[in-house]
Motif scaffolding. Sequence first.
Motif, PDB file in Angstrom:
ATOM      1  N   UNK A   7       4.369   7.259  -5.600  1.00  0.00           N
ATOM      2  CA  UNK A   7       5.168   6.659  -4.569  1.00  0.00           C
ATOM      3  C   UNK A   7       4.594   7.504  -3.374  1.00  0.00           C
ATOM      4  N   UNK A   8       4.082   6.751  -2.206  1.00  0.00           N
ATOM      5  CA  UNK A   8       3.488   7.486  -1.176  1.00  0.00           C
ATOM      6  C   UNK A   8       4.125   6.762  -0.089  1.00  0.00           C
ATOM      7  N   UNK A   9       3.972   7.490   1.336  1.00  0.00           N
ATOM      8  CA  UNK A   9       4.730   7.395   2.425  1.00  0.00           C
ATOM      9  C   UNK A   9       3.569   6.943   3.404  1.00  0.00           C
ATOM     10  N   UNK A  10       4.047   5.681   4.209  1.00  0.00           N
ATOM     11  CA  UNK A  10       3.025   5.407   5.294  1.00  0.00           C
ATOM     12  C   UNK A  10       3.957   5.852   6.445  1.00  0.00           C
ATOM     13  N   UNK A  11       3.080   6.389   7.480  1.00  0.00           N
ATOM     14  CA  UNK A  11       3.856   6.976   8.998  1.00  0.00           C
ATOM     15  C   UNK A  11       4.509   5.750   9.295  1.00  0.00           C
ATOM     16  N   UNK A  12       5.523   6.253  10.339  1.00  0.00           N
ATOM     17  CA  UNK A  12       6.134   5.270  11.232  1.00  0.00           C
ATOM     18  C   UNK A  12       5.210   4.477  12.187  1.00  0.00           C
ATOM     19  N   UNK A  13       5.267   3.488  12.180  1.00  0.00           N
ATOM     20  CA  UNK A  13       4.639   2.577  13.334  1.00  0.00           C
ATOM     21  C   UNK A  13       5.272   1.489  13.935  1.00  0.00           C
ATOM     22  N   UNK A  14       5.010   1.093  15.083  1.00  0.00           N
ATOM     23  CA  UNK A  14       5.949   0.225  15.843  1.00  0.00           C
ATOM     24  C   UNK A  14       5.569  -1.261  15.295  1.00  0.00           C
ATOM     25  N   UNK A  15       6.025  -2.115  15.809  1.00  0.00           N
ATOM     26  CA  UNK A  15       6.172  -3.408  15.476  1.00  0.00           C
ATOM     27  C   UNK A  15       4.659  -3.939  15.388  1.00  0.00           C
ATOM     28  N   UNK A  16       4.144  -4.694  14.450  1.00  0.00           N
ATOM     29  CA  UNK A  16       2.914  -5.235  14.275  1.00  0.00           C
ATOM     30  C   UNK A  16       2.107  -5.068  12.902  1.00  0.00           C
ATOM     31  N   UNK A  17       1.007  -5.543  13.120  1.00  0.00           N
ATOM     32  CA  UNK A  17       0.303  -5.638  11.739  1.00  0.00           C
ATOM     33  C   UNK A  17      -0.697  -4.423  11.971  1.00  0.00           C
ATOM     34  N   UNK A  18      -0.665  -3.570  11.062  1.00  0.00           N
ATOM     35  CA  UNK A  18      -1.151  -2.287  10.683  1.00  0.00           C
ATOM     36  C   UNK A  18      -2.223  -2.098   9.698  1.00  0.00           C
ATOM     37  N   UNK A  19      -3.447  -1.871   9.972  1.00  0.00           N
ATOM     38  CA  UNK A  19      -4.334  -1.867   9.022  1.00  0.00           C
ATOM     39  C   UNK A  19      -4.173  -0.316   8.380  1.00  0.00           C
ATOM     40  N   UNK A  20      -3.928  -0.181   7.094  1.00  0.00           N
ATOM     41  CA  UNK A  20      -3.454   0.879   6.215  1.00  0.00           C
ATOM     42  C   UNK A  20      -4.338   1.000   5.011  1.00  0.00           C
ATOM     43  N   UNK A  21      -5.604   0.546   4.873  1.00  0.00           N
ATOM     44  CA  UNK A  21      -6.108   0.773   3.533  1.00  0.00           C
ATOM     45  C   UNK A  21      -6.416   2.204   3.556  1.00  0.00           C
ATOM     46  N   UNK A  22      -7.015   2.942   4.479  1.00  0.00           N
ATOM     47  CA  UNK A  22      -7.512   4.295   4.252  1.00  0.00           C
ATOM     48  C   UNK A  22      -6.250   5.163   4.129  1.00  0.00           C
ATOM     49  N   UNK A  23      -5.362   4.871   4.831  1.00  0.00           N
ATOM     50  CA  UNK A  23      -4.151   5.472   4.631  1.00  0.00           C
ATOM     51  C   UNK A  23      -3.583   5.760   2.937  1.00  0.00           C
ATOM     52  N   UNK A  24      -3.647   4.463   2.529  1.00  0.00           N
ATOM     53  CA  UNK A  24      -3.302   4.460   0.799  1.00  0.00           C
ATOM     54  C   UNK A  24      -4.196   5.108   0.130  1.00  0.00           C
ATOM     55  N   UNK A  25      -5.660   4.847   0.300  1.00  0.00           N
ATOM     56  CA  UNK A  25      -6.566   5.376  -0.411  1.00  0.00           C
ATOM     57  C   UNK A  25      -6.672   6.997  -0.362  1.00  0.00           C
ATOM     58  N   UNK A  26      -6.058   7.385   0.792  1.00  0.00           N
ATOM     59  CA  UNK A  26      -6.436   8.975   1.143  1.00  0.00           C
ATOM     60  C   UNK A  26      -5.182   9.537   0.185  1.00  0.00           C
ATOM     61  N   UNK A  27      -4.120   8.824   0.038  1.00  0.00           N
ATOM     62  CA  UNK A  27      -2.900   9.334  -0.758  1.00  0.00           C
ATOM     63  C   UNK A  27      -3.031   9.221  -2.281  1.00  0.00           C
ATOM     64  N   UNK A  28      -4.162   8.602  -2.713  1.00  0.00           N
ATOM     65  CA  UNK A  28      -4.253   8.266  -4.261  1.00  0.00           C
ATOM     66  C   UNK A  28      -5.608   8.867  -4.669  1.00  0.00           C
TER      67      UNK A  28
END
Length: 140
Positions: A7-28
């Motif tokens: 289980x990983x956590x993505x930081x809080x973001x404002x409303x919208x469509x956010x690219x998180x590919x690297x955020x996920x890969x960095x935590x895996x």
Amino acid sequence: MKIIQKEITLKARGRGFHLVTHDIEDQLPEIREVKTGLAFLHLKHTSASLTLNENADPDVRKDMESIFNNMVRENEPWYVHTFEGPDDMPAHAKSSILGPQLTLPVTSGRLNLGTWQGIYLCEHRNHGGQRRLVVTILSD
């Protein structure tokens, strides 16, 4: 067959469509050991979603937000679930349209995405907070 689940956590973001590919890969970091497999991503929330789309032009993400805001509007007079604010019921509907899950191939220690593909966290609330994601990887 080997199974990795984290289980990983993505930081809080404002409303919208956010690219998180690297955020996920960095935590895996475990994914680097997978030669061939499948990654199942499950977002544990009902007012955000995941999707796969263009990673190059940020205007695509802005347009996606505009499209969804026009498809599912706030403050409709027929909404019954209004207790949590005007953005909440539309967020649930948008989440149901896109869904909370993705299944992606893993090849040679990386998510095997197309050249212009990236994972979006679709934050449908004005202030959604951190988002939790369960990643399950099946490999040989």
